[in-house]
Design an enzyme around this catalytic site. Sequence first.
Site, PDB file in Angstrom:
ATOM      1  CG  HIS A 165      -1.656  -1.096   1.472  1.00 14.94           C
ATOM      2  ND1 HIS A 165      -3.056  -1.157   1.294  1.00 14.94           N
ATOM      3  CD2 HIS A 165      -1.376  -2.407   2.040  1.00 14.94           C
ATOM      4  CE1 HIS A 165      -3.499  -2.258   1.774  1.00 14.94           C
ATOM      5  NE2 HIS A 165      -2.541  -2.875   2.325  1.00 14.94           N
ATOM      6  CG  HIS A 195      -5.179  -1.323  -1.270  1.00 20.37           C
ATOM      7  ND1 HIS A 195      -5.512  -0.301  -0.473  1.00 20.37           N
ATOM      8  CD2 HIS A 195      -5.902  -2.263  -0.833  1.00 20.37           C
ATOM      9  CE1 HIS A 195      -6.456  -0.388   0.324  1.00 20.37           C
ATOM     10  NE2 HIS A 195      -6.790  -1.617  -0.013  1.00 20.37           N
ATOM     11  CG  ASP A 213      -2.925   2.024  -2.193  1.00 12.82           C
ATOM     12  OD1 ASP A 213      -4.051   1.964  -2.640  1.00 12.82           O
ATOM     13  OD2 ASP A 213      -2.839   1.402  -0.952  1.00 12.82           O
ATOM     14  CD  GLU A 232      -1.239   1.529   4.491  1.00  7.62           C
ATOM     15  OE1 GLU A 232      -0.747   2.315   3.709  1.00  7.62           O
ATOM     16  OE2 GLU A 232      -2.404   1.159   4.684  1.00  7.62           O
TER      17      GLU A 232
END
Length: 230
Positions: free
Chosen positions: A24, A131, A141, A89
């Site tokens: 992500h 993602h 993303d 992330e």
Amino acid sequence: METIWTPSPNFDQRKLPVTILVMHYTGMKDAASAINWLANPDAKVSAHYVVTEDGQIVQMVNEENRAWHAGRGYWRGIEDVNSASIGIEIVNPGHEWGYVPFPEEQMDSVTRLASEIVGRHNIAKSNIIGHSDLAPARKQDPGELFDWGRLARHGLALERPTKNLFDPIWTDGGFMLALERFGYDITAKKDAVVAFQRRFRQENIDGIIDGETRAILLSLMLDRERGITK
């Protein structure tokens, strides 16, 4: 790898074994904002790891637990992607706040972290995805600037096919059937094509099913059928 432990309360119990790794971007103005949000119980979102611009790794959820990073999605028959995946992330403002390339230090940490996760869970490189791959209609993303080629060179993602490509001249319907067979949710057809291009043809993500897009998908499908990739 050295990590900073910043726990998030936003997790629950897995219902599936780990078979997927999802990349992500945070899509927020800075790392502190992203980490604070992921640790906020009101947010109802989390990730196992956050990687900052300078390469620092922050762990927020234990890998044995189900972090809430994927949301509604689908990948290769799995609808509860959170249960089957680990989420990373990567700090980047994203398309909303001024999308920028991912720094070298950051990509180095992402690569090393991914290698460790893959080693622990024996994740196939075809299941190391973005993602946007699992939620084409909702997400962009980690985006077209993410260095998938770097991960591929380390055996941590599928390589973009570049050699011996030829156009199978599928109809658009035939292409969508092949894309679905490859693993994508094709409910939102153009979004699915854009997601595929964002992953495998990053310089042109127009959503048009052209000869190059067909040829890339065919090559990936043939590699899978030959057992070169799973």
